[in-house]
Design a protein around this motif. Structure first.
Motif, PDB file in Angstrom:
ATOM      1  N   LEU A   1       0.843  -1.195   0.000  1.00 47.00           N
ATOM      2  CA  LEU A   1       0.000   0.000   0.000  1.00 47.00           C
ATOM      3  C   LEU A   1       0.883   1.252   0.000  1.00 47.00           C
ATOM      4  CD1 LEU A   1      -2.794   1.161   0.043  1.00 47.00           C
ATOM      5  CD2 LEU A   1      -2.808   0.992   2.514  1.00 47.00           C
ATOM      6  N   VAL A   2       1.935   1.245   0.817  1.00 50.16           N
ATOM      7  CA  VAL A   2       2.850   2.381   0.855  1.00 50.16           C
ATOM      8  C   VAL A   2       3.543   2.535  -0.505  1.00 50.16           C
ATOM      9  CG1 VAL A   2       4.828   3.388   2.024  1.00 50.16           C
ATOM     10  CG2 VAL A   2       3.198   2.039   3.325  1.00 50.16           C
TER      11      VAL A   2
ATOM     12  N   LEU B   1       2.291   1.653  -3.327  1.00 58.34           N
ATOM     13  CA  LEU B   1       1.283   2.147  -4.274  1.00 58.34           C
ATOM     14  C   LEU B   1       1.145   3.658  -4.189  1.00 58.34           C
ATOM     15  CD1 LEU B   1      -1.261   1.837  -6.146  1.00 58.34           C
ATOM     16  CD2 LEU B   1      -2.579   1.591  -4.054  1.00 58.34           C
ATOM     17  N   VAL B   2       0.995   4.194  -2.960  1.00 63.87           N
ATOM     18  CA  VAL B   2       0.638   5.602  -2.866  1.00 63.87           C
ATOM     19  C   VAL B   2       1.818   6.530  -3.127  1.00 63.87           C
ATOM     20  CG1 VAL B   2      -1.249   5.097  -1.292  1.00 63.87           C
ATOM     21  CG2 VAL B   2       0.932   5.803  -0.356  1.00 63.87           C
ATOM     22  N   PHE B   3       3.031   6.060  -2.974  1.00 57.45           N
ATOM     23  CA  PHE B   3       4.157   6.969  -3.186  1.00 57.45           C
ATOM     24  C   PHE B   3       5.008   6.643  -4.415  1.00 57.45           C
ATOM     25  CE2 PHE B   3       3.863   7.712   1.557  1.00 57.45           C
ATOM     26  CZ  PHE B   3       3.268   8.952   1.400  1.00 57.45           C
TER      27      PHE B   3
ATOM     28  N   ARG C   1       6.909   5.181 -14.716  1.00 59.62           N
ATOM     29  CA  ARG C   1       7.073   6.248 -15.713  1.00 59.62           C
ATOM     30  C   ARG C   1       8.507   6.718 -15.827  1.00 59.62           C
ATOM     31  NH1 ARG C   1       1.497   8.868 -13.692  1.00 59.62           N
ATOM     32  NH2 ARG C   1       0.163   7.669 -15.095  1.00 59.62           N
TER      33      ARG C   1
ATOM     34  N   ASN D   1       2.096   0.843 -18.476  1.00 59.96           N
ATOM     35  CA  ASN D   1       2.164   2.270 -18.160  1.00 59.96           C
ATOM     36  C   ASN D   1       1.906   2.489 -16.673  1.00 59.96           C
ATOM     37  OD1 ASN D   1      -0.686   2.257 -17.760  1.00 59.96           O
ATOM     38  ND2 ASN D   1      -0.967   2.468 -19.966  1.00 59.96           N
TER      39      ASN D   1
ATOM     40  N   ARG E   1      -0.524   3.937 -15.059  1.00 64.66           N
ATOM     41  CA  ARG E   1      -1.872   3.617 -14.618  1.00 64.66           C
ATOM     42  C   ARG E   1      -2.001   2.115 -14.355  1.00 64.66           C
ATOM     43  NH1 ARG E   1      -7.644   5.383 -16.355  1.00 64.66           N
ATOM     44  NH2 ARG E   1      -8.066   3.369 -17.265  1.00 64.66           N
TER      45      ARG E   1
ATOM     46  N   ARG F   1      -0.328   1.099 -11.151  1.00 66.37           N
ATOM     47  CA  ARG F   1      -1.153   1.324  -9.967  1.00 66.37           C
ATOM     48  C   ARG F   1      -2.193   0.230  -9.798  1.00 66.37           C
ATOM     49  NH1 ARG F   1      -2.630   6.555 -11.555  1.00 66.37           N
ATOM     50  NH2 ARG F   1      -1.016   8.003 -10.913  1.00 66.37           N
ATOM     51  N   ARG F   2      -2.897  -0.050 -10.895  1.00 66.23           N
ATOM     52  CA  ARG F   2      -3.974  -1.050 -10.798  1.00 66.23           C
ATOM     53  C   ARG F   2      -3.395  -2.411 -10.457  1.00 66.23           C
ATOM     54  NH1 ARG F   2      -8.836   0.348 -14.804  1.00 66.23           N
ATOM     55  NH2 ARG F   2      -9.223   2.371 -13.872  1.00 66.23           N
TER      56      ARG F   2
ATOM     57  N   VAL G   1      -2.989  -2.742  -6.750  1.00 68.08           N
ATOM     58  CA  VAL G   1      -4.223  -3.015  -6.006  1.00 68.08           C
ATOM     59  C   VAL G   1      -4.561  -4.507  -6.088  1.00 68.08           C
ATOM     60  CG1 VAL G   1      -6.661  -2.484  -5.771  1.00 68.08           C
ATOM     61  CG2 VAL G   1      -5.074  -0.710  -6.463  1.00 68.08           C
TER      62      VAL G   1
ATOM     63  N   LEU H   1      -2.357  -6.375  -3.746  1.00 65.81           N
ATOM     64  CA  LEU H   1      -2.838  -6.268  -2.364  1.00 65.81           C
ATOM     65  C   LEU H   1      -3.940  -7.288  -2.096  1.00 65.81           C
ATOM     66  CD1 LEU H   1      -3.012  -2.444  -1.708  1.00 65.81           C
ATOM     67  CD2 LEU H   1      -2.026  -4.128  -0.186  1.00 65.81           C
ATOM     68  N   GLY H   2      -4.868  -7.415  -3.055  1.00 65.99           N
ATOM     69  CA  GLY H   2      -5.947  -8.382  -2.895  1.00 65.99           C
ATOM     70  C   GLY H   2      -5.421  -9.808  -2.859  1.00 65.99           C
TER      71      GLY H   2
ATOM     72  N   HIS I   1       5.785  12.191 -13.414  1.00 65.83           N
ATOM     73  CA  HIS I   1       4.422  12.433 -12.947  1.00 65.83           C
ATOM     74  C   HIS I   1       3.405  12.655 -14.054  1.00 65.83           C
ATOM     75  CE1 HIS I   1       5.469  12.488  -8.712  1.00 65.83           C
ATOM     76  NE2 HIS I   1       6.590  13.083  -9.078  1.00 65.83           N
TER      77      HIS I   1
ATOM     78  N   PRO J   1       0.972  11.785 -16.905  1.00 67.91           N
ATOM     79  CA  PRO J   1       0.359  10.557 -17.424  1.00 67.91           C
ATOM     80  C   PRO J   1       0.839  10.301 -18.844  1.00 67.91           C
ATOM     81  CG  PRO J   1      -1.307  12.026 -16.501  1.00 67.91           C
ATOM     82  CD  PRO J   1      -0.030  12.793 -16.541  1.00 67.91           C
TER      83      PRO J   1
ATOM     84  N   LEU K   1      -0.041  19.205 -10.672  1.00 61.90           N
ATOM     85  CA  LEU K   1      -0.412  17.786 -10.707  1.00 61.90           C
ATOM     86  C   LEU K   1       0.268  17.029  -9.566  1.00 61.90           C
ATOM     87  CD1 LEU K   1      -1.666  15.271 -12.121  1.00 61.90           C
ATOM     88  CD2 LEU K   1       0.429  15.123 -13.458  1.00 61.90           C
TER      89      LEU K   1
ATOM     90  N   GLY L   1      -1.736  10.791  -1.930  1.00 62.35           N
ATOM     91  CA  GLY L   1      -0.862   9.785  -1.322  1.00 62.35           C
ATOM     92  C   GLY L   1      -0.716   9.984   0.173  1.00 62.35           C
TER      93      GLY L   1
ATOM     94  N   VAL M   1      -7.107  -3.065   1.209  1.00 66.60           N
ATOM     95  CA  VAL M   1      -7.521  -3.020  -0.194  1.00 66.60           C
ATOM     96  C   VAL M   1      -8.429  -1.819  -0.422  1.00 66.60           C
ATOM     97  CG1 VAL M   1      -8.748  -4.256  -2.011  1.00 66.60           C
ATOM     98  CG2 VAL M   1      -7.257  -5.510  -0.469  1.00 66.60           C
TER      99      VAL M   1
ATOM    100  N   ALA N   1      -6.384   1.269  -0.807  1.00 65.62           N
ATOM    101  CA  ALA N   1      -5.734   1.242  -2.115  1.00 65.62           C
ATOM    102  C   ALA N   1      -6.719   1.622  -3.219  1.00 65.62           C
ATOM    103  CB  ALA N   1      -5.147  -0.147  -2.377  1.00 65.62           C
TER     104      ALA N   1
ATOM    105  N   TYR O   1      -7.387   5.283  -3.191  1.00 65.38           N
ATOM    106  CA  TYR O   1      -6.257   6.059  -3.698  1.00 65.38           C
ATOM    107  C   TYR O   1      -6.188   6.006  -5.219  1.00 65.38           C
ATOM    108  CZ  TYR O   1      -1.674   7.335  -5.192  1.00 65.38           C
ATOM    109  OH  TYR O   1      -0.656   7.922  -5.890  1.00 65.38           O
TER     110      TYR O   1
ATOM    111  N   GLU P   1      -5.485  12.740 -12.567  1.00 68.82           N
ATOM    112  CA  GLU P   1      -4.879  12.738 -13.892  1.00 68.82           C
ATOM    113  C   GLU P   1      -5.886  13.125 -14.966  1.00 68.82           C
ATOM    114  OE1 GLU P   1      -2.965   8.951 -14.326  1.00 68.82           O
ATOM    115  OE2 GLU P   1      -1.284   9.535 -13.033  1.00 68.82           O
TER     116      GLU P   1
END
Lengths: 592, 113
Positions: free
Chosen positions: A86-87, A89-91, A98, A331, A333, A336-337, A340, A343-344, A559, A561, B27, B35, B75, B78, B81, B89
């Motif tokens: 999770l950490v 993912l968010v940072f 990218r 990419n 995006r 990120r997905r 997630v 995590l599941g 950063h 997209p 952005l 985050g 989850v 996540a 987020y 974006e």
């Protein structure tokens, strides 16, 4: 469990690994295919691969063993392993993808434009990778020994050979398939027996889970103590002993033991009465997968819990075999997905080991004394399900355990070999990558064969703590702070990562003393992560003039997209300022 | 076979990013805020939980919370987020596209991939 079942299960897993690796070989043709599967791995396949790679034997066997030994506090391990994503993912996840680099050193050089930083990061990656690989190989030797009675060196060597062949043959693409396969194998290998175990538990009258300390024997049980052990009793207990207790010899005689610590010599048989309290093993001398720096945990449990939380939450993002996986997403995006889904997937997996731990406390509490707590998962089927069914379930778990060694070891080998072939060997290319693969595995294999005294979980915890105190500050500050400079990064890597490394080395070699000093050194992340961040920030502020010249452009790439081009953004900014009304040229970069 | 998308040369990016830098900063700020919100929620929960467990002294609660209940929460954070970051974006893309007219360059996928 009959040897033949376990040997068959392990052989099937090895064969499947090699075959799926060979399937990957037919489709990996170019260098790009080789390293990052041409960045075309979709979120679901990639997430299964990441999870398969991440769930090592420490997760598969170790967590249940830890729960058996130390109780529910150890549940922070799987929670930390999951929350680390999770950490991440968010940072980190999307900007890391990218950045367009292959490895962590590539990222460091691309962001900081410094060969020195690149070199130091390479050394740390190889170091952390080897630290993590050695215990995997040791664990493989240990498991094969428990399962089949094979000599200790065989398991490690077998894993090393299979991994080198499958990585060198197919590179990342084949590893992606292998890893994804092994996630599902590992999940099945714990889930199916778990269902039968729960049914058997219900058939047994659903005895209440004994969450409260201390555990008690549900039936009279005889335990053979393998190595000399100090056990601690919370209340007086009468046992039958055949062997040496507290330096006195007994020949199958009844012994009344007082409350307190008793030394049981290796080879002694103790028979515990039904309903008797299960003694706790005093931590210290033993080496086992589930011995997480246990000495200091007993002294300051709350501090140790926080040390564990910080190391696992922040260390995950820097583990070399985790980081390299994010470059295979198409990419940012998707990266990120993918995270997630990861995590599941690992969250679903981590629901199972606590179940084995809880059942273990009920049906095999004596494993804590015989120093085989790691075998709890392996032994549970034969304890609860009688006959061939139990043997088959046991074999399934054995196969899963071996998959755990293979998958983590191949991911780590891939990452270390990638760094070696780019930064150590003279030229790039597939042939050199294969050489690097062998090199990446030879050192930890030698370590696993030569060094036997270092507890497995200590080395794994070491890798997490070092990663959290060096790579975490580098990634987080590098991605979000424009002021980071190469000298600042060097200072942070050396002070943060270096101090964590020194601290845990002192602990492992037994030079750390005792009391608070020992606790602080055994769980360094609580202070070494702030040291790493602080050194990086202060070092950068002190050398403000050496901010890399292209920082602004790099930050844009991290950063922005992929669906937007630099040109478009610039044009928008320009016309937004009213400076120009000219339409932007059609974007040339299209990312699918 | 797929090829890597070609990156513009460093000097091109440098020239153009000085123009777009302010946009990218905005952005970055919105993404960092998303985050930090997610991380702050996680950190607050995780820092207080061991103290809570310590004060409570009931092992069954620890088993239930850490063994089962926490994974859906992780989850969930996540999920939140990712939605937030993708919305940031999209808003940014709309800002960029909106400034120089409604026309889209040909062949562009509608949104992201």
């Amino acid at each position: 469990m009959p040897q033949s079942y376990a040997i068959t299960a392990v052989a099937v897993v090895v064969l499947a690994t090699v075959l799926i690796g060979g399937f990957g070989l037919r489709i990996s043709r170019t260098t790009s295919d080789f390293y990052v599967a041409s960045r075309t791995v979709g979120p679901r396949l990639n997430a299964a691969a990441i999870s398969g790679e991440y769930l090592s034997a420490a997760s598969f066997l170790g967590i249940a063993g830890l729960l058996l030994l130390h109780g529910p506090d150890m549940l922070w391990y799987p929670v930390g392993y999951t929350a680390g994503y999770l950490v991440l993912l968010v940072f980190v996840a999307a900007p890391l993808r990218r950045s367009g680099a292959y490895t962590l050193p590539d990222f460091a050089e691309g962001r900081l434009e410094s060969r020195q930083v690149r070199l130091l990061v390479s050394m740390l990656v190889v170091g952390v990778g080897w630290l993590y690989l050695t215990p995997q190989l040791q664990g493989a030797g240990l498991t094969l020994e428990i399962l089949t009675g094979a000599p200790r060196w065989l398991g490690g060597t077998l894993v090393a050979v299979v991994v080198v062949v499958s990585v060198a043959a197919g590179g990342m693409r084949s590893i992606t398939f292998v890893q994804a396969f092994q996630y599902w194998l590992k999940l099945t290998a714990l889930l199916v027996p778990a269902l039968f175990l729960v049914l058997a538990w219900q058939g047994d009258g659903s005895p209440g889970p004994e969450f409260d300390e201390p555990a008690r024997f549900r039936e009279q049980r005889t335990v053979r103590i393998q190595d000399t052990v100090d056990m601690k009793l919370g209340a007086p207990l009468t046992v039958r002993a055949d062997g040496v207790v507290d330096d006195r010899r007994y020949e199958d005689a009844t012994v009344s033991l007082d409350e307190g610590t008793h030394r049981i010599a290796g080879g002694t048989r103790l028979t515990f009465p039904e309903g008797g309290e299960v003694p706790r093993r005093e931590p210290g001398s033993a080496d086992s997968v589930s011995q997480p720096l246990a000495t200091s945990r007993a002294d300051h449990p709350l501090y140790a819990t926080y040390g564990l939380i910080v190391a696992t939450f922040l260390g995950t993002m820097g583990l070399p075999h985790v980081v390299v996986r994010f470059y295979t997403s198409p990419n940012g995006r998707a990266a990120r997905r993918t995270t997630v889904v990861v995590l599941g997937l690992i969250g679903a997996f981590y629901l199972l080991p606590p179940l084995y731990g809880a059942l273990g406390r009920m049906y095999a509490p004596e494993l804590t004394l015989s120093q085989q707590a790691d075998a709890a998962v392996l032994l549970m089927p034969e304890r609860l399900v009688s006959g061939a069914g139990g043997d088959l379930l046991g074999a399934l778990i054995a196969g899963g355990a071996f998959a755990a060694f293979l998958s983590t070891a191949s991911g780590l080998t891939m990452a270390v070999a990638g760094v070696l072939s780019q930064d150590v060997l003279p030229s790039r290319g597939v042939r050199h990558f294969r050489l690097a693969t062998a090199l990446a595995m030879v050192v930890p294999l030698a370590g696993a064969l030569l060094v036997t005294g270092v507890p497995v979980a200590d080395a794994v915890g070491m890798a997490f703590a070092v990663s959290a105190s060096s790579f975490c500050p580098l990634l987080v500050l590098g991605i979000w702070w424009r002021g980071l400079t190469p000298p600042g990064a060097l200072a942070g890597l050396l002070l943060g990562g270096g101090s964590a490394l020194v601290a845990v080395t002192l602990t492992v070699t037994g030079l750390a003393g005792d009391g608070w000093l020992h606790t602080l050194l055994a769980w360094p992340a609580v202070w070494s992560v702030p040291v790493g961040f602080l050194a990086m920030v202060l070092g950068s502020l002190a050398t403000r003039s050496s901010v890399p010249p292209h920082t602004s452009a790099t930050m844009t790439r991290l950063h922005l997209p992929e669906s937007l081009s630099v040109q478009e953004t610039a044009a928008a900014a320009e016309s937004g300022d009213g400076a120009s009304a000219a339409p932007a040229p059609a974007a040339e970069r299209r990312v699918r | 076979m797929h090829r890597l998308p070609g990156h513009p040369t460093q000097s091109e990016i440098d020239e153009q990013t000085t123009l777009g830098a302010a946009y990218v900063r905005s952005l970055m700020r919105s993404q960092l805020r998303a985050g930090l919100t997610a991380f702050g929620f996680l950190a607050l929960t995780v820092v207080t939980l061991p103290l809570f467990f310590d004060a409570l002294g009931n092992a069954s609660v620890v088993w239930i919370v850490l063994g089962f209940a926490c994974y859906p929460v992780l989850v969930g954070i996540a999920w939140w987020y990712v939605h937030r970051a993708e919305r940031n974006e999209r808003d940014f893309a709309r800002l960029v596209h909106g400034v120089h007219g409604p026309e889209r360059p040909p062949g562009r996928p509608a949104e992201g991939d």
